[in-house]
Design a protein around this motif. Structure first.
Motif, PDB file in Angstrom:
ATOM      1  N   LEU A 207      35.176 -27.531 -20.182  1.00 23.89           N
ATOM      2  CA  LEU A 207      34.971 -28.955 -19.885  1.00 23.89           C
ATOM      3  C   LEU A 207      33.525 -29.360 -20.143  1.00 23.89           C
ATOM      4  O   LEU A 207      33.244 -30.498 -20.517  1.00 23.89           O
ATOM      5  CB  LEU A 207      35.396 -29.251 -18.442  1.00 23.89           C
ATOM      6  CG  LEU A 207      36.902 -29.074 -18.167  1.00 23.89           C
ATOM      7  CD1 LEU A 207      37.223 -29.314 -16.696  1.00 23.89           C
ATOM      8  CD2 LEU A 207      37.736 -29.991 -19.050  1.00 23.89           C
TER       9      LEU A 207
ATOM     10  N   MET B 176      30.202 -37.086 -19.602  1.00 18.41           N
ATOM     11  CA  MET B 176      31.588 -37.091 -20.090  1.00 18.41           C
ATOM     12  C   MET B 176      32.314 -38.297 -19.509  1.00 18.41           C
ATOM     13  O   MET B 176      31.997 -38.746 -18.420  1.00 18.41           O
ATOM     14  CB  MET B 176      32.289 -35.806 -19.643  1.00 18.41           C
ATOM     15  CG  MET B 176      33.681 -35.685 -20.205  1.00 18.41           C
ATOM     16  SD  MET B 176      34.323 -33.993 -20.149  1.00 18.41           S
ATOM     17  CE  MET B 176      34.220 -33.592 -18.428  1.00 18.41           C
ATOM     18  N   MET B 177      33.273 -38.813 -20.249  1.00 19.28           N
ATOM     19  CA  MET B 177      34.043 -39.923 -19.731  1.00 19.28           C
ATOM     20  C   MET B 177      34.616 -39.556 -18.365  1.00 19.28           C
ATOM     21  O   MET B 177      35.096 -38.457 -18.156  1.00 19.28           O
ATOM     22  CB  MET B 177      35.207 -40.249 -20.659  1.00 19.28           C
ATOM     23  CG  MET B 177      34.799 -40.829 -21.978  1.00 19.28           C
ATOM     24  SD  MET B 177      36.264 -41.263 -22.896  1.00 19.28           S
ATOM     25  CE  MET B 177      35.635 -41.119 -24.563  1.00 19.28           C
TER      26      MET B 177
ATOM     27  N   ILE C 192      40.322 -40.182 -26.168  1.00 21.56           N
ATOM     28  CA  ILE C 192      39.708 -38.850 -26.228  1.00 21.56           C
ATOM     29  C   ILE C 192      40.427 -37.995 -27.253  1.00 21.56           C
ATOM     30  O   ILE C 192      39.803 -37.352 -28.099  1.00 21.56           O
ATOM     31  CB  ILE C 192      39.760 -38.187 -24.835  1.00 21.56           C
ATOM     32  CG1 ILE C 192      38.764 -38.888 -23.912  1.00 21.56           C
ATOM     33  CG2 ILE C 192      39.435 -36.704 -24.929  1.00 21.56           C
ATOM     34  CD1 ILE C 192      38.949 -38.546 -22.464  1.00 21.56           C
TER      35      ILE C 192
ATOM     36  N   ARG D  89      32.304 -32.171 -22.672  1.00 20.51           N
ATOM     37  CA  ARG D  89      31.316 -33.201 -22.340  1.00 20.51           C
ATOM     38  C   ARG D  89      30.285 -33.338 -23.478  1.00 20.51           C
ATOM     39  O   ARG D  89      29.946 -34.446 -23.898  1.00 20.51           O
ATOM     40  CB  ARG D  89      30.592 -32.819 -21.044  1.00 20.51           C
ATOM     41  CG  ARG D  89      29.532 -33.829 -20.599  1.00 20.51           C
ATOM     42  CD  ARG D  89      28.553 -33.195 -19.622  1.00 20.51           C
ATOM     43  NE  ARG D  89      29.227 -32.555 -18.490  1.00 20.51           N
ATOM     44  CZ  ARG D  89      29.555 -33.201 -17.377  1.00 20.51           C
ATOM     45  NH1 ARG D  89      29.274 -34.472 -17.227  1.00 20.51           N
ATOM     46  NH2 ARG D  89      30.153 -32.551 -16.389  1.00 20.51           N
TER      47      ARG D  89
ATOM     48  N   GLU E 225      29.595 -40.165 -28.654  1.00 21.66           N
ATOM     49  CA  GLU E 225      29.217 -41.491 -28.161  1.00 21.66           C
ATOM     50  C   GLU E 225      27.834 -41.898 -28.668  1.00 21.66           C
ATOM     51  O   GLU E 225      27.565 -43.074 -28.882  1.00 21.66           O
ATOM     52  CB  GLU E 225      29.237 -41.512 -26.631  1.00 21.66           C
ATOM     53  CG  GLU E 225      30.652 -41.505 -26.062  1.00 21.66           C
ATOM     54  CD  GLU E 225      30.666 -41.412 -24.543  1.00 21.66           C
ATOM     55  OE1 GLU E 225      31.683 -41.776 -23.964  1.00 21.66           O
ATOM     56  OE2 GLU E 225      29.647 -40.965 -23.959  1.00 21.66           O
TER      57      GLU E 225
ATOM     58  N   VAL F 186      31.811 -35.130 -26.427  1.00 19.35           N
ATOM     59  CA  VAL F 186      32.001 -36.566 -26.181  1.00 19.35           C
ATOM     60  C   VAL F 186      30.662 -37.288 -26.230  1.00 19.35           C
ATOM     61  O   VAL F 186      30.524 -38.339 -26.860  1.00 19.35           O
ATOM     62  CB  VAL F 186      32.693 -36.788 -24.817  1.00 19.35           C
ATOM     63  CG1 VAL F 186      32.710 -38.266 -24.473  1.00 19.35           C
ATOM     64  CG2 VAL F 186      34.110 -36.242 -24.854  1.00 19.35           C
ATOM     65  N   GLU F 187      29.667 -36.695 -25.583  1.00 16.28           N
ATOM     66  CA  GLU F 187      28.341 -37.341 -25.557  1.00 16.28           C
ATOM     67  C   GLU F 187      27.769 -37.439 -26.959  1.00 16.28           C
ATOM     68  O   GLU F 187      27.183 -38.446 -27.337  1.00 16.28           O
ATOM     69  CB  GLU F 187      27.404 -36.554 -24.639  1.00 16.28           C
ATOM     70  CG  GLU F 187      27.737 -36.755 -23.163  1.00 16.28           C
ATOM     71  CD  GLU F 187      26.879 -35.898 -22.231  1.00 16.28           C
ATOM     72  OE1 GLU F 187      26.994 -36.092 -21.027  1.00 16.28           O
ATOM     73  OE2 GLU F 187      26.132 -35.017 -22.736  1.00 16.28           O
TER      74      GLU F 187
END
Lengths: 158, 234
Positions: free
Chosen positions: A144, B1-2, A100, A148, A155, A151-152
């Motif tokens: 947070l 999220m992870m 991360i 998310r 990904e 990160v998404e």
């Protein structure tokens, strides 16, 4: 804060800085440098710690900031990631945290990176993250959530 | 999220809570809840013990740690910065005028412990001659030859007692102690004592050794009294 008081703070709290820096950086030498950096900065600018939070809370924030600065250095980051051993499948989420950080810390704002460190590496509760960041629990939730999204998005990208 | 995979059970406190508890910063309900949980949780009882031991280990090792770190910085930072930072970190206040013993006692007679005082001023470093005054802003470094003794304490007077400025293991060979003291601008003579010893000395033993200027097989004291000029000299 008088120099002698800082020395006392160092003796009472230095281990916290060392442990966290060691965990975040994966390097004993770099971690010891961070300990020096954090306390030397307090010597240089004692007004940084105004007593508005506890010493532990302030040191968590200062250590995180110092470590993120180091991790943002490309050369250091590359070396650290290469040196960091892979975590066992059922072990602590060090590899996940490292991943991360690897993917995010150069691309997201400082505050978001800090939240990621506290959430993943320190495994802190939302209340605790709010305490260290000096914000509301609701703001932590927002951070947070933004994390998310990052990160998404990451990904989903090839 | 992870997904976050905790390394601890969800109900157990984070290290942040442990650190605050050990630092005495938890209070009220937080403290009560923490203690109630730890009293019934084997994992957390063990974690509390681990972190408490970590703190004690750091306290014991900290002078060497700080000095190593400062020493490492010497490579990158200009001397005056280093000197100032170390002096402040150690709470150092300095000195004045040489005694017969002291800098002259160098290091050099094989088998005899010794200490050499080096003065750094305006980008130059020289061995203190035992007489010349030091000036505010001068950096002072110590080179020690422990000759088999294991510990070295550097102390300065504070009130009626001697205050440890550094307490560490002796270097294996004749070497500079990895820190620098900075001369302050306060007028008046001040002192510095270097105590080499076989074993670690408690405070009472240290005070006695310095006052008696002990020089025995197990304890070797070298003290410095430096003259200081606080007027315009540059």
């Amino acid at each position: 804060v008088h120099a002698r008081a800082i020395e006392s703070l160092y003796l009472a709290h230095g281990h916290i800085v060392l442990r966290r820096a060691r965990g975040l950086l994966g390097s004993e030498e770099d971690a010891r440098d961070v300990v020096q950096e954090v306390f030397a900065s307090l010597v240089d600018q004692p007004a940084q710690f105004r007593g508005e939070s506890s010493m532990t809370t302030w040191l968590y924030a200062a250590t995180t900031h110092a470590c993120l600065n180091r991790l943002r250095n490309q050369r250091t980051r590359t070396r650290l990631l290469l040196e960091r051993p892979p975590a066992p499948a059922d072990g602590p989420p060090r590899a996940e945290s490292a991943a991360i950080l690897k993917d995010l810390f150069t691309r997201i704002p400082e505050e978001l990176a800090q939240a990621a460190v506290y959430y993943y590496a320190d495994e802190m509760t939302h209340d605790e993250i709010a305490t260290v960041l000096g914000c509301s629990r609701r703001h932590v939730g927002n951070l947070l959530e933004r994390l998310r999204t990052h990160v998404e998005r990451q990904e989903a990208s090839p | 999220m992870m997904t976050r995979r905790l390394t601890r059970p969800e109900a157990c406190p984070s290290d942040f809570a442990f650190d605050r508890q050990i630092a005495g910063e938890l209070g009220g309900e937080e403290k009560s809840a923490f203690e109630a949980h730890v009293s019934t949780c084997e994992r957390c009882t063990q974690r509390l013990e681990e972190l408490s031991q970590e703190k004690e280990a750091f306290r014991k090792d900290s002078p060497a740690l700080v000095l190593r770190a400062m020493s490492g910085r010497r490579r990158a930072m200009p001397w005056p910065w280093l000197a100032g930072a170390v002096a402040m970190a150690a709470g150092v206040i300095l000195f004045v005028r040489g005694r017969e013993r002291g800098a002259g006692d160098y290091v050099g007679v094989k088998g005899t412990p010794g200490v050499q005082l080096l003065v750094h001023r305006e980008e130059e470093t020289h061995i203190w001659d035992g007489r010349s005054p030091v000036h505010p802003g001068d950096g002072l470094a110590l080179r020690v030859a422990c000759e088999g003794l294991g510990h070295v304490v550097v102390a300065a007077p504070e009130g009626a007692r001697w205050q440890r400025l550094s307490d560490s293991a002796c270097p294996q060979t004749e070497d500079l102690l990895p820190f620098t003291l900075i001369v302050d601008s306060q007028p008046g003579d001040e002192k510095l004592a270097v105590v080499l010893s076989q074993d670690e000395l408690d405070d009472k033993r240290l005070q006695k050794a310095i006052v008696e200027a002990e020089r025995t097989k197990g304890v070797w004291v070298v003290d410095f009294l430096l003259p200081k000029e606080t007027g315009t000299h540059r």
